[in-house]
Design an enzyme around this catalytic site. Structure first.
Site, short mmCIF file in Angstrom:
data_model
loop_
_atom_site.label_atom_id
_atom_site.label_comp_id
_atom_site.label_asym_id
_atom_site.label_seq_id
_atom_site.Cartn_x
_atom_site.Cartn_y
_atom_site.Cartn_z
N ARG A 92 23.85 34.44 13.09
CA ARG A 92 22.42 34.51 13.43
C ARG A 92 22.21 35.22 14.75
O ARG A 92 21.06 35.36 15.19
CB ARG A 92 21.83 33.11 13.52
CG ARG A 92 21.04 32.66 12.28
CD ARG A 92 20.72 31.20 12.47
NE ARG A 92 19.56 30.73 11.78
CZ ARG A 92 19.60 30.02 10.65
NH1 ARG A 92 20.73 29.79 10.05
NH2 ARG A 92 18.48 29.57 10.12
N ARG A 131 8.40 24.39 0.62
CA ARG A 131 9.78 24.16 0.16
C ARG A 131 10.12 22.67 0.10
O ARG A 131 9.74 21.91 0.98
CB ARG A 131 10.74 24.87 1.12
CG ARG A 131 12.21 24.63 0.82
CD ARG A 131 13.07 25.69 1.40
NE ARG A 131 13.19 25.62 2.85
CZ ARG A 131 13.95 26.46 3.56
NH1 ARG A 131 14.60 27.42 2.96
NH2 ARG A 131 14.02 26.34 4.87
N ARG A 164 11.95 19.41 4.55
CA ARG A 164 12.67 19.47 5.83
C ARG A 164 11.66 19.40 6.98
O ARG A 164 10.65 20.12 6.95
CB ARG A 164 13.45 20.79 5.91
CG ARG A 164 14.72 20.76 5.09
CD ARG A 164 15.39 22.11 5.02
NE ARG A 164 15.45 22.84 6.28
CZ ARG A 164 16.03 24.02 6.43
NH1 ARG A 164 16.60 24.60 5.40
NH2 ARG A 164 16.06 24.61 7.59
N ARG A 175 10.59 29.23 14.13
CA ARG A 175 11.87 29.72 13.58
C ARG A 175 11.79 31.21 13.25
O ARG A 175 12.75 31.95 13.45
CB ARG A 175 12.26 28.90 12.36
CG ARG A 175 12.71 27.49 12.75
CD ARG A 175 12.68 26.54 11.59
NE ARG A 175 13.61 26.91 10.54
CZ ARG A 175 13.40 26.67 9.25
NH1 ARG A 175 12.31 26.08 8.84
NH2 ARG A 175 14.31 27.04 8.37
P1 AMP Z 1 18.86 26.84 7.91
O1 AMP Z 1 19.09 25.75 6.91
O2 AMP Z 1 19.77 28.02 7.71
O3 AMP Z 1 17.41 27.25 8.00
O4 AMP Z 1 19.25 26.23 9.34
C1 AMP Z 1 18.59 25.09 9.85
C2 AMP Z 1 18.82 25.00 11.34
O5 AMP Z 1 20.23 24.83 11.62
C3 AMP Z 1 18.43 26.22 12.16
O6 AMP Z 1 17.05 26.24 12.45
C4 AMP Z 1 19.30 26.04 13.41
O7 AMP Z 1 18.80 25.03 14.25
C5 AMP Z 1 20.59 25.53 12.80
N1 AMP Z 1 21.49 26.65 12.43
C6 AMP Z 1 21.91 26.99 11.17
N2 AMP Z 1 22.73 28.06 11.22
C7 AMP Z 1 22.84 28.41 12.52
C8 AMP Z 1 23.51 29.44 13.20
N3 AMP Z 1 24.25 30.36 12.56
N4 AMP Z 1 23.41 29.49 14.56
C9 AMP Z 1 22.68 28.59 15.23
N5 AMP Z 1 22.00 27.60 14.65
C10 AMP Z 1 22.06 27.50 13.30
#
Ligand code: AMP
Length: 217
Positions: A92, A131, A164, A175
């Protein structure tokens, strides 16, 4: 059949990476590595990593690069990654991309490709705020576009669905801002490395999935 099997799915939250990753990984027997799912499980289980990550995940901020990169490096050593893997939500940041390259080189692997899921902000917000997710198997639904057969219940395992907390309108907007600032630079980064394929992620999955298979063939 697909020829590219060690993959990164890149795109904003709500672009549909998780949904297509679940289908692809099941069909092609690849390991689905969703850093968000792993972090949510760590938080639920109250592990050390979970405690460190909690405030970032709740607020929609990014967990520090070294924590996530170590977590992914460990996951890549597991047996189910031998046949290929999809990294969903990682890297990310450009720094995470560098850490990934190093971690893969250490175990004699490299990425075969990066798929960029392109979608407008309007559709992303619509999808994120509608979602729903399964508490048990992490299946993803959407009350507007892909609702479950029975309201509030997972089609696959019958478990209760939930929204979520970070999919609230306010946190979803935060985000997307963080995505634009920190993650979007990975698009030109992987383009320059000639690794990037783009799919139109605004379409329903029965249209975008064949597009995905085509770019991986
Ligand atoms: P997601 O399910 O991919 O939307 O991720 C949910 C949350 O997990 C994000 O908003 C971040 O807080 C954390 N997160 C997931 N992947 C990463 C990553 N590669 N780097 C940093 N934080 C992450």
């Amino acid at each position: 059949m697909i020829s590219k099997r060690n993959l990164v799915f890149l795109g904003a939250p709500g672009a549909g990476k998780g949904t297509l990753a679940q289908i692809l990984c099941q069909e092609m027997k690849l390991a689905h590595i969703s850093t968000g799912d792993i972090l949510r499980a760590e938080i639920k289980n109250g592990t050390e990593l979970g405690k460190k990550a909690q405030s970032y995940v709740t607020s929609g901020g990014l967990v520090p690069d070294d924590l996530v990169a170590d977590m992914v490096a460990k996951r890549l050593l597991e047996k189910d990654c031998q046949n290929g893997f999809v990294l969903d939500g990682f890297p990310r940041t450009v720094n995470q991309a560098d850490l990934l390259e190093k971690a893969l080189a250490k175990i004699g692997k490299k990425l075969d490709g990066v798929v960029y899921f392109e979608a407008t902000e309007e559709i992303l917000i619509k999808r994120l705020t509608a979602r729903l997710m399964c508490r048990k198997c992490n299946s993803i639904y959407n009350t507007l576009f892909t609702p479950p057969k029975n309201k509030g219940v997972c089609d696959k395992c019958g478990t209760e669905l939930f929204q979520r907390p970070d999919d609230s309108l306010e946190t979803a907007k935060d985000r997307l801002k963080i995505y634009n600032e920190q993650t979007a630079p990975l698009v030109p980064y992987y383009k320059a490395k000639k690794m990037l394929s783009t799919i139109q992620a605004e379409q329903p999955k029965d249209k975008s999935y064949p597009e995905l298979i085509k770019v991986l063939s």
